[in-house]
Design a protein around this motif. Structure first.
Motif, PDB file in Angstrom:
ATOM      1  N   CYS A  51      58.023  54.372  73.112  1.00 26.15           N
ATOM      2  CA  CYS A  51      56.958  55.367  73.111  1.00 26.15           C
ATOM      3  C   CYS A  51      56.513  55.619  71.675  1.00 26.15           C
ATOM      4  O   CYS A  51      57.334  55.893  70.794  1.00 26.15           O
ATOM      5  CB  CYS A  51      57.455  56.658  73.753  1.00 26.15           C
ATOM      6  N   CYS A  52      55.205  55.524  71.439  1.00 25.73           N
ATOM      7  CA  CYS A  52      54.693  55.740  70.082  1.00 25.73           C
ATOM      8  C   CYS A  52      53.883  57.026  69.944  1.00 25.73           C
ATOM      9  O   CYS A  52      53.615  57.467  68.833  1.00 25.73           O
ATOM     10  CB  CYS A  52      53.869  54.542  69.614  1.00 25.73           C
ATOM     11  N   ASN A  53      53.477  57.637  71.052  1.00 26.90           N
ATOM     12  CA  ASN A  53      52.771  58.919  71.031  1.00 26.90           C
ATOM     13  C   ASN A  53      53.119  59.695  72.289  1.00 26.90           C
ATOM     14  O   ASN A  53      53.319  59.094  73.365  1.00 26.90           O
ATOM     15  CB  ASN A  53      51.243  58.743  70.993  1.00 26.90           C
ATOM     16  N   SER A  54      53.151  60.997  72.188  1.00 26.83           N
ATOM     17  CA  SER A  54      53.375  61.851  73.351  1.00 26.83           C
ATOM     18  C   SER A  54      52.536  63.110  73.198  1.00 26.83           C
ATOM     19  O   SER A  54      52.525  63.732  72.125  1.00 26.83           O
ATOM     20  CB  SER A  54      54.854  62.208  73.486  1.00 26.83           C
ATOM     21  N   PHE A  55      51.815  63.479  74.268  1.00 21.54           N
ATOM     22  CA  PHE A  55      50.928  64.633  74.236  1.00 21.54           C
ATOM     23  C   PHE A  55      51.218  65.538  75.428  1.00 21.54           C
ATOM     24  O   PHE A  55      51.115  65.099  76.572  1.00 21.54           O
ATOM     25  CB  PHE A  55      49.456  64.197  74.289  1.00 21.54           C
ATOM     26  N   GLU A  56      51.580  66.787  75.153  1.00 21.01           N
ATOM     27  CA  GLU A  56      51.742  67.776  76.217  1.00 21.01           C
ATOM     28  C   GLU A  56      50.366  68.388  76.463  1.00 21.01           C
ATOM     29  O   GLU A  56      50.065  69.506  76.064  1.00 21.01           O
ATOM     30  CB  GLU A  56      52.758  68.844  75.812  1.00 21.01           C
ATOM     31  N   ALA A  57      49.541  67.628  77.141  1.00 21.31           N
ATOM     32  CA  ALA A  57      48.118  67.938  77.187  1.00 21.31           C
ATOM     33  C   ALA A  57      47.733  68.925  78.283  1.00 21.31           C
ATOM     34  O   ALA A  57      46.772  69.675  78.130  1.00 21.31           O
ATOM     35  CB  ALA A  57      47.320  66.644  77.364  1.00 21.31           C
ATOM     36  N   VAL A  76      41.113  65.473  75.233  1.00 22.22           N
ATOM     37  CA  VAL A  76      40.788  64.345  74.365  1.00 22.22           C
ATOM     38  C   VAL A  76      41.902  64.219  73.345  1.00 22.22           C
ATOM     39  O   VAL A  76      42.084  65.095  72.492  1.00 22.22           O
ATOM     40  CB  VAL A  76      39.432  64.549  73.649  1.00 22.22           C
ATOM     41  N   CYS A  77      42.672  63.130  73.433  1.00 22.62           N
ATOM     42  CA  CYS A  77      43.792  62.889  72.525  1.00 22.62           C
ATOM     43  C   CYS A  77      43.387  61.846  71.494  1.00 22.62           C
ATOM     44  O   CYS A  77      42.941  60.751  71.863  1.00 22.62           O
ATOM     45  CB  CYS A  77      45.020  62.409  73.291  1.00 22.62           C
ATOM     46  N   ILE A 125      46.123  66.340  70.014  1.00 24.74           N
ATOM     47  CA  ILE A 125      45.141  66.680  71.040  1.00 24.74           C
ATOM     48  C   ILE A 125      43.928  67.245  70.322  1.00 24.74           C
ATOM     49  O   ILE A 125      43.983  68.338  69.761  1.00 24.74           O
ATOM     50  CB  ILE A 125      45.706  67.697  72.049  1.00 24.74           C
ATOM     51  N   GLN A 126      42.858  66.490  70.309  1.00 21.35           N
ATOM     52  CA  GLN A 126      41.698  66.877  69.502  1.00 21.35           C
ATOM     53  C   GLN A 126      40.973  68.068  70.093  1.00 21.35           C
ATOM     54  O   GLN A 126      40.563  68.986  69.375  1.00 21.35           O
ATOM     55  CB  GLN A 126      40.746  65.697  69.372  1.00 21.35           C
ATOM     56  N   THR A 127      40.796  68.066  71.412  1.00 16.79           N
ATOM     57  CA  THR A 127      40.096  69.169  72.066  1.00 16.79           C
ATOM     58  C   THR A 127      40.436  69.169  73.548  1.00 16.79           C
ATOM     59  O   THR A 127      40.963  68.175  74.086  1.00 16.79           O
ATOM     60  CB  THR A 127      38.574  69.064  71.863  1.00 16.79           C
ATOM     61  N   GLN A 128      40.138  70.256  74.198  1.00 24.42           N
ATOM     62  CA  GLN A 128      40.358  70.397  75.627  1.00 24.42           C
ATOM     63  C   GLN A 128      39.278  71.302  76.198  1.00 24.42           C
ATOM     64  O   GLN A 128      38.870  72.284  75.566  1.00 24.42           O
ATOM     65  CB  GLN A 128      41.744  70.982  75.913  1.00 24.42           C
ATOM     66  N   SER A 129      38.797  70.953  77.375  1.00 20.50           N
ATOM     67  CA  SER A 129      37.719  71.726  77.976  1.00 20.50           C
ATOM     68  C   SER A 129      38.225  73.082  78.466  1.00 20.50           C
ATOM     69  O   SER A 129      39.425  73.309  78.620  1.00 20.50           O
ATOM     70  CB  SER A 129      37.116  70.947  79.152  1.00 20.50           C
ATOM     71  N   LEU A 149      41.821  58.968  73.755  1.00 18.29           N
ATOM     72  CA  LEU A 149      42.258  58.868  75.136  1.00 18.29           C
ATOM     73  C   LEU A 149      41.869  60.148  75.864  1.00 18.29           C
ATOM     74  O   LEU A 149      42.270  61.242  75.469  1.00 18.29           O
ATOM     75  CB  LEU A 149      43.768  58.660  75.189  1.00 18.29           C
ATOM     76  N   LEU A 150      41.079  60.002  76.919  1.00 21.23           N
ATOM     77  CA  LEU A 150      40.625  61.139  77.706  1.00 21.23           C
ATOM     78  C   LEU A 150      41.438  61.221  78.994  1.00 21.23           C
ATOM     79  O   LEU A 150      41.681  60.197  79.639  1.00 21.23           O
ATOM     80  CB  LEU A 150      39.139  61.026  78.040  1.00 21.23           C
ATOM     81  N   ALA A 151      41.846  62.424  79.368  1.00 22.42           N
ATOM     82  CA  ALA A 151      42.644  62.612  80.581  1.00 22.42           C
ATOM     83  C   ALA A 151      42.099  63.784  81.384  1.00 22.42           C
ATOM     84  O   ALA A 151      41.664  64.794  80.815  1.00 22.42           O
ATOM     85  CB  ALA A 151      44.107  62.859  80.230  1.00 22.42           C
ATOM     86  N   THR A 152      42.136  63.650  82.713  1.00 20.28           N
ATOM     87  CA  THR A 152      41.796  64.748  83.611  1.00 20.28           C
ATOM     88  C   THR A 152      43.056  65.202  84.334  1.00 20.28           C
ATOM     89  O   THR A 152      44.014  64.443  84.476  1.00 20.28           O
ATOM     90  CB  THR A 152      40.738  64.330  84.638  1.00 20.28           C
ATOM     91  N   SER A 153      43.008  66.441  84.802  1.00 27.72           N
ATOM     92  CA  SER A 153      44.227  67.021  85.361  1.00 27.72           C
ATOM     93  C   SER A 153      43.925  67.952  86.525  1.00 27.72           C
ATOM     94  O   SER A 153      42.807  68.483  86.654  1.00 27.72           O
ATOM     95  CB  SER A 153      44.977  67.794  84.265  1.00 27.72           C
ATOM     96  N   GLY A 154      44.949  68.171  87.322  1.00 29.47           N
ATOM     97  CA  GLY A 154      44.862  69.142  88.405  1.00 29.47           C
ATOM     98  C   GLY A 154      44.743  70.564  87.908  1.00 29.47           C
ATOM     99  O   GLY A 154      44.461  71.476  88.701  1.00 29.47           O
ATOM    100  N   ASP A 155      44.946  70.795  86.603  1.00 32.89           N
ATOM    101  CA  ASP A 155      44.774  72.148  86.063  1.00 32.89           C
ATOM    102  C   ASP A 155      43.308  72.478  85.795  1.00 32.89           C
ATOM    103  O   ASP A 155      42.987  73.577  85.334  1.00 32.89           O
ATOM    104  CB  ASP A 155      45.616  72.360  84.800  1.00 32.89           C
ATOM    105  N   GLY A 156      42.407  71.521  86.091  1.00 31.04           N
ATOM    106  CA  GLY A 156      40.975  71.783  85.951  1.00 31.04           C
ATOM    107  C   GLY A 156      40.427  71.585  84.564  1.00 31.04           C
ATOM    108  O   GLY A 156      39.341  72.083  84.247  1.00 31.04           O
ATOM    109  N   THR A 157      41.135  70.822  83.719  1.00 24.56           N
ATOM    110  CA  THR A 157      40.641  70.590  82.364  1.00 24.56           C
ATOM    111  C   THR A 157      40.580  69.103  82.038  1.00 24.56           C
ATOM    112  O   THR A 157      41.250  68.283  82.656  1.00 24.56           O
ATOM    113  CB  THR A 157      41.520  71.282  81.296  1.00 24.56           C
ATOM    114  N   LEU A 158      39.776  68.810  81.026  1.00 25.21           N
ATOM    115  CA  LEU A 158      39.642  67.489  80.438  1.00 25.21           C
ATOM    116  C   LEU A 158      40.180  67.557  79.020  1.00 25.21           C
ATOM    117  O   LEU A 158      39.805  68.450  78.256  1.00 25.21           O
ATOM    118  CB  LEU A 158      38.172  67.067  80.426  1.00 25.21           C
TER     119      LEU A 158
END
Length: 289
Positions: free
Chosen positions: A127-133, A161-162, A169-173, A150-159
């Motif tokens: 593992c070279c990166n880990s994000f608790e996004a 950007v890592c 984590i650069q930003t989160q909606s 790297l963009l990720a979507t989640s069941g928590d209703g947010t997007l």
């Protein structure tokens, strides 16, 4: 063409250069088939990959290996020629592995049910990166190679950007009222499209991720579980009701329905490089259109 897998599939992937398709089943098995337009698909491998279901499947290393993920928290790399295990990470995540996507030639990303995203070096097997996004499960991910984000979507209703260059984590909606289930980048990188639990498509402008800039509410009353970019202006959607549609983005419109798989949701949509559309339907079969 149809491939009867015998059990419910969760994910599939196509070989980058050969006529091979790999599928992960609810039983934990990994299947590999060779297919051709005018012949019966031939099963090449059946691997008892995981103790629980095989939720995620991706070809890596130019198609020489297949990496799979499971709710048993393991990630397995399997040799395509022999079916033997190359490497197994028993505790790759602290929760069920739900999604795996390719990044570069030597890296992949995995997302789990606790909202954690990890980046793996397939050559170093580490593992070279880990994000608790996120606070809930990772539903989908996509990669912007030009900016290494790297963009990720989640069941928590947010997007989220890592940034893989800064390992942050650069930003989160802002939180949406909907679970975000699928994501693609379109319009030459200017727009990010997310499918939601209520069937609405959320459109985000690149660099302005806090809130969506547009919504397409007339697509479906059912959840949009899968998105596949056809080109910069059109996306293929797969819904919980089994409907597969071709949709235009900006202007937002339903161009035409493509297919319907009654009573079963569309779990994954993938496309081969020859531009023939390959669809995984959530039944005991893989269909090719």
């Amino acid at each position: 063409m149809e491939i009867d897998l015998g059990k419910l599939p969760f994910d599939l992937d196509f070989h980058p250069s050969d006529q091979l398709v790999a599928a992960g089943l609810i039983s934990g098995d990994l299947l590999l088939y060779r297919y051709a337009a005018d012949s019966t698909p031939q099963r090449l491998l059946k691997v008892d990959a995981h103790t629980e279901s095989c939720r995620a499947v991706r070809f890596i290393n130019e198609g020489r290996a297949i990496v799979t993920g499971s709710p048993d928290c393991s990630i397995l790399a399997t040799d395509v020629e022999t079916g033997s295990a190359i490497a197994r990470l028993e505790n790759s995540h602290g929760a069920a592995v739900n999604r795996i996507v390719n990044l570069t030639e030597s890296t992949v990303a995995s997302g789990d049910d606790d909202g954690c995203v990890k980046v793996w070096d397939t050559r170093q097997r580490s593992c070279c990166n880990s994000f608790e996004a996120h606070e809930e499960y990772i539903s989908d991910m996509t990669f912007a190679s030009d900016s290494m984000k790297l963009l990720a979507t989640s069941g928590d209703g947010t997007l989220s950007v890592c940034n893989l260059r800064s390992n942050k984590i650069q930003t989160q909606s802002e939180f949406s009222e909907d679970e975000l289930l699928s994501v693609v980048i379109m319009k030459n990188g200017r727009k990010v499209i997310c499918g939601t639990q209520t069937g609405t498509l959320l459109l985000y402008s690149w660099g302005f991720f806090k809130d969506c800039s547009d919504r397409f509410v007339d697509l479906s009353p059912n959840s949009v579980d899968a998105l596949l970019k056809l080109d910069e202006d059109r996306v293929i959607t797969g819904s919980e009701n089994g409907l597969i549609s071709l949709v235009g983005i900006l202007p937002n419109r339903i161009i035409q329905p493509i297919a319907e798989h009654s009573e079963y949701p569309i779990e994954r949509l993938v496309m081969q490089t020859d531009r023939e559309l390959r669809l995984l339907l959530s039944s005991c079969s893989v269909f090719f259109l």
